[in-house]
Design a protein around this motif. Structure first.
Motif, short mmCIF file in Angstrom:
data_model
loop_
_atom_site.label_atom_id
_atom_site.label_comp_id
_atom_site.label_asym_id
_atom_site.label_seq_id
_atom_site.Cartn_x
_atom_site.Cartn_y
_atom_site.Cartn_z
N TRP A 81 -20.34 -13.90 33.26
CA TRP A 81 -21.55 -13.27 32.73
C TRP A 81 -21.86 -13.76 31.32
O TRP A 81 -22.97 -14.14 31.00
N ASP A 82 -20.82 -13.74 30.45
CA ASP A 82 -21.03 -14.08 29.04
C ASP A 82 -19.67 -14.17 28.36
O ASP A 82 -18.63 -13.89 28.97
N PHE A 83 -19.67 -14.56 27.08
CA PHE A 83 -18.44 -14.47 26.30
C PHE A 83 -18.78 -14.03 24.89
O PHE A 83 -19.92 -14.17 24.44
N LEU A 84 -17.79 -13.48 24.22
CA LEU A 84 -17.96 -13.00 22.85
C LEU A 84 -16.79 -13.51 22.03
O LEU A 84 -15.63 -13.38 22.45
N GLU A 85 -17.10 -14.11 20.89
CA GLU A 85 -16.06 -14.70 20.06
C GLU A 85 -15.47 -13.64 19.12
O GLU A 85 -16.20 -12.84 18.55
N LYS A 86 -14.15 -13.64 19.01
CA LYS A 86 -13.47 -12.74 18.06
C LYS A 86 -13.59 -13.32 16.65
O LYS A 86 -13.56 -14.53 16.48
N PRO A 87 -13.70 -12.48 15.62
CA PRO A 87 -13.88 -11.01 15.69
C PRO A 87 -15.33 -10.68 16.03
O PRO A 87 -16.24 -11.37 15.60
N PHE A 88 -15.52 -9.64 16.79
CA PHE A 88 -16.87 -9.27 17.23
C PHE A 88 -17.24 -7.91 16.67
O PHE A 88 -16.39 -7.11 16.28
N GLN A 89 -18.54 -7.64 16.64
CA GLN A 89 -19.03 -6.34 16.23
C GLN A 89 -18.93 -5.37 17.42
O GLN A 89 -19.33 -5.71 18.53
N ASP A 90 -18.42 -4.17 17.17
CA ASP A 90 -18.27 -3.19 18.24
C ASP A 90 -19.59 -2.92 18.96
O ASP A 90 -19.65 -2.90 20.19
N ASN A 91 -20.65 -2.74 18.19
CA ASN A 91 -21.95 -2.41 18.80
C ASN A 91 -22.46 -3.55 19.67
O ASN A 91 -23.05 -3.32 20.73
N GLU A 92 -22.23 -4.78 19.22
CA GLU A 92 -22.67 -5.93 20.02
C GLU A 92 -21.91 -5.99 21.34
O GLU A 92 -22.49 -6.24 22.40
N LEU A 93 -20.61 -5.73 21.27
CA LEU A 93 -19.79 -5.74 22.48
C LEU A 93 -20.24 -4.65 23.45
O LEU A 93 -20.41 -4.90 24.66
N VAL A 94 -20.46 -3.45 22.94
CA VAL A 94 -20.89 -2.34 23.79
C VAL A 94 -22.26 -2.65 24.42
O VAL A 94 -22.49 -2.37 25.60
N ASP A 95 -23.15 -3.25 23.62
CA ASP A 95 -24.47 -3.61 24.15
C ASP A 95 -24.36 -4.64 25.28
O ASP A 95 -25.05 -4.54 26.29
#
Length: 209
Positions: free
Chosen positions: A103-117
């Motif tokens: 689906w997607d990926f998120l690079e660490k460190p990430f923002q909590d709100n962005e991850l939840v969204d």
């Protein structure tokens, strides 16, 4: 018991617990897994009854990597969107995974709100897909319940023909056409020929007799 909306797969217990706390505090029902294999065992038990869930998975895990876990999950036919968490050095691998169906990926460190969204978006897509699949299955079952004569009338209806034309074409009375039409609408769960045509148009293939 409510089925988990989110599966958190990470071999680092601190990250796993932190993510579980974050999503629990946002009203989700997360399940946590210490690695790919225990997660896959749980997934295998659900084959054919997936429900709507999202997988939040670390790319680097041992002994089974996130990519290897994803490949096995795909092989099971699992429809859950997979969102990878990745370190800076693994971005190219994560991009390749997205091209391969993640689906997607998120690079660490990430923002909590962005991850939840991101998870919320993926869950919405998974839910919509599940609803669509269930509706398609219901329509296919309804189609198989039609009698041969009802199938003939249905084929005429979705071509936009009127009752009198259908009656003339099939050699039956207009009253009989009306009777079949009412039965078809009831079985298919529609209220008009236009609605019927729209719903059947989404079935590929429609499977007309």
């Amino acid at each position: 018991m409510k089925r988990p909306e989110l599966h958190i797969v990470d071999d680092d217990p601190d990250i796993r617990d932190g993510l579980a706390w974050l999503f629990d505090s946002r009203g989700y029902a997360p399940a946590t897994w210490a690695g790919g294999e225990p997660f896959l065992q749980a997934a295998r038990a659900l084959v054919g009854a997936w429900g709507a869930s999202v997988v939040l998975m670390d790319l680097r895990m041992a002994p089974l990597s996130g990519l290897a876990t994803f490949e096995q999950l795909k092989a099971l036919g699992c429809p859950w969107p997979v969102l990878f968490l990745t370190g800076h050095g693994d971005v190219s691998m994560a991009v390749a995974a997205v091209k391969n169906g993640a689906w997607d990926f998120l690079e660490k460190p990430f923002q909590d709100n962005e991850l939840v969204d991101r998870v919320a978006q993926a869950l919405a897509a998974a839910s919509a897909m599940q609803v669509g699949d269930a509706e398609a299955q219901r329509l296919r079952q309804a189609l198989t319940s039609l009698s041969p004569r009802e199938r003939e009338v249905l084929d005429e209806l979705i071509r936009g023909h009127y009752n009198k034309n259908i009656a003339d074409h099939l050699g039956i009375t207009a009253r009989t056409v009306e009777f079949h039409r009412a039965n078809i609408f009831e079985k298919m769960g529609v209220s008009s020929a236009i609605e019927l045509a729209h719903k059947l148009g989404r079935l590929q293939p429609m499977g007309s007799a």
